[in-house]
Design a protein around this motif. Sequence first.
Motif, PDB file in Angstrom:
ATOM      1  N   CYS A 109      33.913  51.339  39.421  1.00 14.87           N
ATOM      2  CA  CYS A 109      34.442  50.541  38.314  1.00 14.87           C
ATOM      3  C   CYS A 109      34.062  51.163  36.967  1.00 14.87           C
ATOM      4  CB  CYS A 109      33.914  49.111  38.399  1.00 14.87           C
ATOM      5  SG  CYS A 109      34.486  48.027  37.077  1.00 14.87           S
ATOM      6  N   LYS A 110      35.039  51.318  36.082  1.00 17.05           N
ATOM      7  CA  LYS A 110      34.833  51.911  34.753  1.00 17.05           C
ATOM      8  C   LYS A 110      34.750  50.870  33.638  1.00 17.05           C
ATOM      9  CE  LYS A 110      35.308  55.971  36.649  1.00 17.05           C
ATOM     10  NZ  LYS A 110      34.100  56.791  36.911  1.00 17.05           N
ATOM     11  N   ASN A 111      34.841  49.575  33.994  1.00 15.88           N
ATOM     12  CA  ASN A 111      34.779  48.502  33.007  1.00 15.88           C
ATOM     13  C   ASN A 111      35.855  48.648  31.933  1.00 15.88           C
ATOM     14  OD1 ASN A 111      33.890  46.218  31.670  1.00 15.88           O
ATOM     15  ND2 ASN A 111      32.198  47.236  30.626  1.00 15.88           N
ATOM     16  N   CYS A 112      37.036  49.079  32.338  1.00 12.34           N
ATOM     17  CA  CYS A 112      38.127  49.267  31.371  1.00 12.34           C
ATOM     18  C   CYS A 112      38.846  47.964  31.047  1.00 12.34           C
ATOM     19  CB  CYS A 112      39.121  50.302  31.885  1.00 12.34           C
ATOM     20  SG  CYS A 112      39.985  49.801  33.404  1.00 12.34           S
ATOM     21  N   GLY A 113      38.805  47.003  31.985  1.00 10.70           N
ATOM     22  CA  GLY A 113      39.419  45.708  31.746  1.00 10.70           C
ATOM     23  C   GLY A 113      40.906  45.622  32.027  1.00 10.70           C
ATOM     24  N   LEU A 114      41.528  46.704  32.492  1.00 10.99           N
ATOM     25  CA  LEU A 114      42.964  46.669  32.747  1.00 10.99           C
ATOM     26  C   LEU A 114      43.320  45.684  33.852  1.00 10.99           C
ATOM     27  CD1 LEU A 114      43.833  50.496  32.583  1.00 10.99           C
ATOM     28  CD2 LEU A 114      44.320  48.744  30.871  1.00 10.99           C
ATOM     29  N   CYS A 115      42.437  45.565  34.852  1.00  9.47           N
ATOM     30  CA  CYS A 115      42.698  44.650  35.966  1.00  9.47           C
ATOM     31  C   CYS A 115      42.773  43.208  35.481  1.00  9.47           C
ATOM     32  CB  CYS A 115      41.627  44.806  37.036  1.00  9.47           C
ATOM     33  SG  CYS A 115      39.935  44.647  36.410  1.00  9.47           S
ATOM     34  N   ALA A 116      41.850  42.823  34.595  1.00 11.40           N
ATOM     35  CA  ALA A 116      41.820  41.458  34.078  1.00 11.40           C
ATOM     36  C   ALA A 116      43.050  41.169  33.219  1.00 11.40           C
ATOM     37  CB  ALA A 116      40.554  41.227  33.269  1.00 11.40           C
ATOM     38  N   MET A 117      43.546  42.186  32.525  1.00  9.22           N
ATOM     39  CA  MET A 117      44.734  41.999  31.687  1.00  9.22           C
ATOM     40  C   MET A 117      45.964  41.672  32.527  1.00  9.22           C
ATOM     41  SD  MET A 117      44.093  45.103  28.962  1.00  9.22           S
ATOM     42  CE  MET A 117      45.705  44.933  28.210  1.00  9.22           C
ATOM     43  N   ARG A 118      45.998  42.173  33.753  1.00 10.81           N
ATOM     44  CA  ARG A 118      47.158  41.939  34.618  1.00 10.81           C
ATOM     45  C   ARG A 118      47.006  40.721  35.513  1.00 10.81           C
ATOM     46  NH1 ARG A 118      50.616  46.008  35.847  1.00 10.81           N
ATOM     47  NH2 ARG A 118      51.794  44.270  36.739  1.00 10.81           N
ATOM     48  N   CYS A 119      45.778  40.215  35.664  1.00 14.50           N
ATOM     49  CA  CYS A 119      45.545  39.092  36.581  1.00 14.50           C
ATOM     50  C   CYS A 119      46.266  37.841  36.082  1.00 14.50           C
ATOM     51  CB  CYS A 119      44.048  38.832  36.705  1.00 14.50           C
ATOM     52  SG  CYS A 119      43.649  37.483  37.840  1.00 14.50           S
ATOM     53  N   PRO A 120      47.072  37.187  36.936  1.00 14.36           N
ATOM     54  CA  PRO A 120      47.838  36.008  36.500  1.00 14.36           C
ATOM     55  C   PRO A 120      47.064  34.696  36.578  1.00 14.36           C
ATOM     56  CG  PRO A 120      48.438  36.573  38.747  1.00 14.36           C
ATOM     57  CD  PRO A 120      47.425  37.602  38.314  1.00 14.36           C
ATOM     58  N   VAL A 121      45.871  34.712  37.183  1.00 12.93           N
ATOM     59  CA  VAL A 121      45.112  33.476  37.406  1.00 12.93           C
ATOM     60  C   VAL A 121      44.214  33.176  36.215  1.00 12.93           C
ATOM     61  CG1 VAL A 121      43.422  32.339  38.904  1.00 12.93           C
ATOM     62  CG2 VAL A 121      45.150  33.849  39.903  1.00 12.93           C
ATOM     63  N   ARG A 122      44.193  31.913  35.799  1.00 13.51           N
ATOM     64  CA  ARG A 122      43.304  31.467  34.739  1.00 13.51           C
ATOM     65  C   ARG A 122      42.522  30.252  35.234  1.00 13.51           C
ATOM     66  NH1 ARG A 122      44.957  35.594  33.444  1.00 13.51           N
ATOM     67  NH2 ARG A 122      45.707  36.364  31.423  1.00 13.51           N
ATOM     68  N   VAL A 123      41.196  30.350  35.166  1.00 10.11           N
ATOM     69  CA  VAL A 123      40.321  29.257  35.615  1.00 10.11           C
ATOM     70  C   VAL A 123      39.233  29.051  34.559  1.00 10.11           C
ATOM     71  CG1 VAL A 123      40.735  29.656  38.073  1.00 10.11           C
ATOM     72  CG2 VAL A 123      38.869  30.865  36.931  1.00 10.11           C
ATOM     73  N   PRO A 124      38.543  27.895  34.569  1.00 18.85           N
ATOM     74  CA  PRO A 124      37.474  27.660  33.583  1.00 18.85           C
ATOM     75  C   PRO A 124      36.392  28.730  33.644  1.00 18.85           C
ATOM     76  CG  PRO A 124      38.074  25.609  34.655  1.00 18.85           C
ATOM     77  CD  PRO A 124      38.810  26.693  35.388  1.00 18.85           C
ATOM     78  N   ASN A 125      35.950  29.141  32.460  1.00 21.59           N
ATOM     79  CA  ASN A 125      34.942  30.196  32.324  1.00 21.59           C
ATOM     80  C   ASN A 125      33.546  29.575  32.334  1.00 21.59           C
ATOM     81  OD1 ASN A 125      33.298  32.310  31.584  1.00 21.59           O
ATOM     82  ND2 ASN A 125      34.504  32.926  29.808  1.00 21.59           N
ATOM     83  N   GLU A 126      32.815  29.756  33.451  1.00 20.16           N
ATOM     84  CA  GLU A 126      31.501  29.134  33.577  1.00 20.16           C
ATOM     85  C   GLU A 126      30.487  29.693  32.589  1.00 20.16           C
ATOM     86  OE1 GLU A 126      32.073  32.173  36.945  1.00 20.16           O
ATOM     87  OE2 GLU A 126      33.229  30.575  35.983  1.00 20.16           O
TER      88      GLU A 126
END
Length: 452
Positions: A109-126
């Motif tokens: 993992c390179k911690n680039c964040g591209l995966c999170a940008m494409r993820c369609p799921v949104r849930v509460p941030n603990e």
Amino acid sequence: MFNKKIGAVLIIGAGIGGIQTALDLAELGFKVYMVDKYPSIGGIMAKLDKTFPTNDCSMCILAPKMVEVSRNPNIELITYSEVVKLEGGAGNFTVTIKKNPRYVYEDKCKNCGLCAMRCPVRVPNEFNENLDLRTSIHIPFPQSVPSVYLIDPENCLHLNNEICMLCEKTCEANAINFNQKEEFLTLNVGAIVLSFGADLFDPTILSNYGYSKFSNVITSIEFERILNASGPFSGHVLRPSDRTIPKKILWINCIGSRNKTLNNNYCSSVCCMYSIKEAVIAREHEPSLECYVMYMDIRSVGKNFEQYYNRAEHEGIHFIKGRVSNLEEDPITQDIIVRYEDFENQKLIEDRFQLVVLSIGFEPSESTVEFCKRIGINLNKYKFCKTSPFSPLKTNKPGIFVCGTLSGPKDIPETVAEASGVAGEVSTLLPVSYTHLRAHETSLHLVCRLLL
């Protein structure tokens, strides 16, 4: 049976206490394994905005230590993991650890964040106390150590048999692995340090405060995230209900502490000071705010704490010695109507506030109590780890030490002092691993030569 002493140490819990213990032990030449059940080290301190009484940035203090832990050759981090079995005795313990799957390769993992940008799921941030949303594949917070994403299996579409896999298709480092399974590790160590802290009290069970029922009644840790520039409101003091700036804020102290009916008849040590700190910082963010702190007693017993309290009063923070009867919500404005007894004036008063902050205390978690009982650690009547006044860092089990809020409520400076004390206790029990010491000294000499 346990005559052979192993010069390695296991630290369970990676808050500020565990981090400081690890750094001190590593400097002494010990091999240190640090286990934490969360994906990142840092503990509660990572959520705080400022620290009292200096108002220093919490993350500015913590982050360099977190990075130092990750780079120290004598420290091995084992995050998102838990201890499931412990055998042996002082000088020679055998520990079995279950490492939960991240579904992401830590070394890729390179911690680039591209995966999170494409993820369609949104849930509460603990991490932000559910005040905003995060994606299923996420990193707990920007300064996380290790700086590696993970997938939340409960909310991942693919892991719940739905078609998605957008993160895997996006990841250029090929770091996603949906087939990753839990792993079991076995370690041999000479000593164990318990530093997994305590939980924050959940005020939901106190119905007269309306927490979880009224959106503008929040906890102190939620307010810490509101104050934080990296928090859900980017550091602006806003009400959760309508995202407007409140005019009057009330802090109510001793929530979950000094309460006989809950069997929490103890002081949580930090609530008075952090409520004052939050009021001071809130006025720095919004000078027009009216801030009130309701207390039973102000217990400012640390270095410069009393001066901090006096300064807050001088700068316009209002203090009310009283006790709340109940809270109600105005259904139109969503303001909070507070009925309380003013002890000094001996009056029953009703007042209106746009935001109420419950100053919650510490209590042991159920998982902590279960773990301590499983390995034979004695607990006191409040279910904190029981220690002797003359040996506050030792448990009843030889070779197992304790620091931080696991043994009782305390603030950050006291926790750090205990952490260094534990390192000293361990150093008298175990032999230094000179291999690790030489390796660490070599790395230090190399850095010095490079700097020169």
